[in-house]
Write an enzyme that holds these catalytic residues in place. Structure first.
Site, short mmCIF file in Angstrom:
data_model
loop_
_atom_site.label_atom_id
_atom_site.label_comp_id
_atom_site.label_asym_id
_atom_site.label_seq_id
_atom_site.Cartn_x
_atom_site.Cartn_y
_atom_site.Cartn_z
N CYS A 45 8.76 40.65 -15.57
CA CYS A 45 10.07 40.28 -15.02
C CYS A 45 10.84 39.30 -15.90
O CYS A 45 11.99 38.98 -15.62
CB CYS A 45 9.90 39.69 -13.63
SG CYS A 45 8.77 40.64 -12.60
N HIS A 62 15.19 32.32 -10.70
CA HIS A 62 14.47 33.60 -10.68
C HIS A 62 14.25 34.03 -9.23
O HIS A 62 14.44 35.19 -8.90
CB HIS A 62 13.14 33.46 -11.41
CG HIS A 62 12.39 34.74 -11.53
ND1 HIS A 62 12.82 35.78 -12.32
CD2 HIS A 62 11.23 35.15 -10.95
CE1 HIS A 62 11.96 36.79 -12.22
NE2 HIS A 62 10.99 36.43 -11.40
N HIS A 76 15.54 43.17 -7.31
CA HIS A 76 14.75 42.80 -8.50
C HIS A 76 14.67 44.01 -9.44
O HIS A 76 14.07 45.02 -9.09
CB HIS A 76 13.35 42.37 -8.05
CG HIS A 76 12.58 41.64 -9.09
ND1 HIS A 76 12.90 41.66 -10.42
CD2 HIS A 76 11.45 40.87 -8.99
CE1 HIS A 76 12.03 40.92 -11.10
NE2 HIS A 76 11.15 40.43 -10.24
#
EC number: 2.3.1.294
Length: 420
Positions: free
Chosen positions: A173, A314, A349
Site C-alpha cells: 500500500c 494513510h 483503498h
C-alpha cells in the site's frame, strides 16, 4: 576548511515542484472533479455487482469501481500488446502530459517511477486457466511483457522516451508514494531533471477480496451501508474498503519548470522511506519507524515539526493501523496539531495507487487552501489525539503538508509538500 551545505531542500538539494497531475478514481475520471466531489462530502463506495460476488458468496460486497474503461482510448495494436495496468498507465500518462502543457523535455533527463501493489496477478491466473483449457497455444507470446510487474512503468517510459531510468516500487500500500519518493530522490541527487511518477492498481477481483476477508480484521463488512463503511479514526471502525484508482504526477526542478513557464501546483520538498521490522501484516503499534519517516521527510524539506499545517493520513480504518499512525504523527510532530484528513473514507483503498492519489490530494489542498472532510467520523476514538477534519471542508492557511503511506511488510513512506 569549507563546510558542505546541509543536505536539505533549499541548500544542497534543488527545489523540486509539481507541474502536472492525472488521476482516475471511483468518484471521477479526473483529479479536479474528484477533488470537487470530495469537498462536497461525496463517496465513491457502492454495492458491487460483479458476478464473482455471488459465485463465491463473498462476505464483502462493497467497493469502488472506476467510472471508465481504457480500451476505447487505445489503438488495436496497443490493446493487443498491453495488459490492464499498462493500458491505465499509458492513458494516464497522456492525460498527465497534456495537463502539464505538453512540455518539450530532454528525454535523457526524464525518468519514470510508477509503483503497483497487487499488479497483474489476477491476469496471470486467468491465463493459466486458458492454458489448462486449450493448451500452451492459448498463451500469447506477449504474455510476459503484458503481465510483468514493471510493465506499467515500462510502457510509460517507452511512450515518453524516458532515458533517465524506469522504476517500479512494489511495496504493497506504500507503492505509489514510494515511487514518488524515489523520483524526488533521483532529481535532488542530479540523476534526472523531471519524472513521471505515481501508482496504478488492478481491478477489484475475487481473490484479493477473499484473501483480505479471511484475515478478518482488515476489511469492513458493512454491506448495508457502502458509503458509511470505512470509518477512519472512528471509535467503531472495522476495516477498509477497496476502491480502484490510478494516479500520476509530473515533478521537475523549479529551474526547469520556470524555464518553460509551467503552471506550478506545489513544491515537493522531502521524502523518507523506513521499515518497521515488526510483522508481515501488522504495523508496529508504537508507530516508531513510521514516525521517523515523517520526521525525516520534514527535516529533508528544511522544515521543523511546527511548520506542518496538514497531514494526509494513510488511515485505512483498521483498529490497529489508525492508532499506530496517530502515535507516529504525534511522535514526529511533537506538540504541533496539524489538520488531518483521511481520504479512504470516501475513495476506498487502491493499494499500490493510493499513495499517489493521496499525494495529489495533498497538492490540491495546498493549492486551494482547503481540506475536505473525513467521511463517517461520528465518534473520534478517545485514544487518537488528532485534529481530524470532519463534517465540512476546512479552509485555512496551509503552507506545508505531509502525506503518509504505510504497507504490509512494514513499509513506511512520508512525503513533505509545500504551497507555491
Amino acid at each position: 576548511m569549507t563546510t558542505s551545505p546541509e543536505l536539505v531542500t533549499g541548500k544542497a538539494f534543488p527545489n523540486v515542484v509539481v507541474t502536472g497531475i492525472a488521476m482516475t478514481t471511483a468518484l471521477a475520471t479526473d483529479a479536479e472533479t474528484t477533488w470537487k466531489l470530495l469537498l462536497d462530502n461525496q463517496s465513491g463506495i457502492r454495492m458491487l455487482d460483479d458476478p464473482f460476488i455471488e459465485e463465491f458468496n463473498l462476505p464483502v460486497r462493497i467497493g469502488g469501481h472506476l467510472l471508465e474503461e481504457f480500451d476505447h482510448q487505445l489503438t488495436r495494436v496497443e490493446l493487443r500488446r498491453m495488459g490492464y495496468l499498462q493500458r491505465m498507465s499509458t492513458v494516464l500518462s497522456r492525460r498527465l502530459w497534456e495537463n502539464a502543457g505538453s512540455p518539450e523535455v530532454d528525454t535523457n533527463r526524464l525518468m519514470v517511477s510508477i509503483g503497483t501493489g497487487l499488479g497483474s496477478a489476477e491476469e496471470l491466473v486467468f491465463s493459466y486457466d486458458d492454458m489448462r483449457a486449450r493448451g500452451m497455444k492459448a498463451v500469447s507470446p506477449l504474455a510476459v511483457q503484458k503481465y510483468m510487474p514493471n510493465g506499467a512503468a515500462a510502457a510509460v517510459g517507452l511512450e515518453h522516451h524516458a532515458k533517465a531510468g524506469v522504476m517500479t516500487p512494489v511495496s504493497a500500500c506504500a507503492s505509489g508514494s514510494e515511487a514518488i519518493a524515489h523520483a524526488w530522490q533521483q532529481i535532488v541527487l542530479g540523476e534526472a531533471d523531471s519524472a513521471i511518477c505515481g501508482g496504478v492498481e488492478t481491478k477489484i477481483e475475487a481473490v484479493p477480496i477473499a484473501g483480505f476477508s479471511q484475515m478478518r480484521i482488515v476489511m469492513s463488512t458493512k454491506n448495508d451501508n457502502p458509503a458509511g463503511a470505512c470509518r477512519p479514526f472512528d471509535r467503531d471502525r472495522d476495516g477498509f474498503v477497496f476502491g480502484e484508482a490510478g494516479a500520476l504526477m509530473l515533478i521537475e526542478t523549479e529551474d526547469s519548470a520556470k524555464a518553460r513557464s509551467a503552471n506550478i501546483l506545489a513544491r515537493i520538498m522531502g521524502a523518507s522511506i523506513t521499515s518497521d521490522g515488526f510483522h508481515m501484516v501488522a504495523p508496529d503499534p508504537n508507530g516508531e519507524r513510521a514516525g521517523h519517516a515523517i520526521a525525516r521527510a520534514v527535516h529533508l524539506a528544511g522544515l521543523s515539526p511546527s511548520d506542518i499545517d496538514h497531514v494526509n493520513a494513510h488511515a485505512t480504518g483498521t483498529q490497529v493501523g489508525d492508532l499506530a499512525e496517530a502515535k507516529a504523527i504525534n511522535k514526529a510532530l511533537c506538540n504541533n496539531r496539524p489538520a488531518v484528513y483521511a481520504p479512504k473514507s470516501a475513495l476506498g483503498h487502491s493499494v499500490g495507487a493510493v499513495g499517489a492519489v493521496e499525494s495529489i490530494l495533498t497538492v490540491l489542498a495546498l493549492r486551494d487552501q482547503v481540506i475536505p472532510p473525513t467521511l463517517n467520523l461520528v465518534n473520534l476514538d478517545p485514544d487518537i489525539d488528532l485534529d481530524v477534519v470532519a463534517g465540512k471542508p476546512r479552509p485555512g492557511d496551509y503552507r506545508y503538508a505531509v502525506n503518509n503511506s504505510f504497507g504490509f511488510g512494514g513499509h513506511n513512506v512520508a512525503i513533505a509538500f509545500g504551497c507555491y
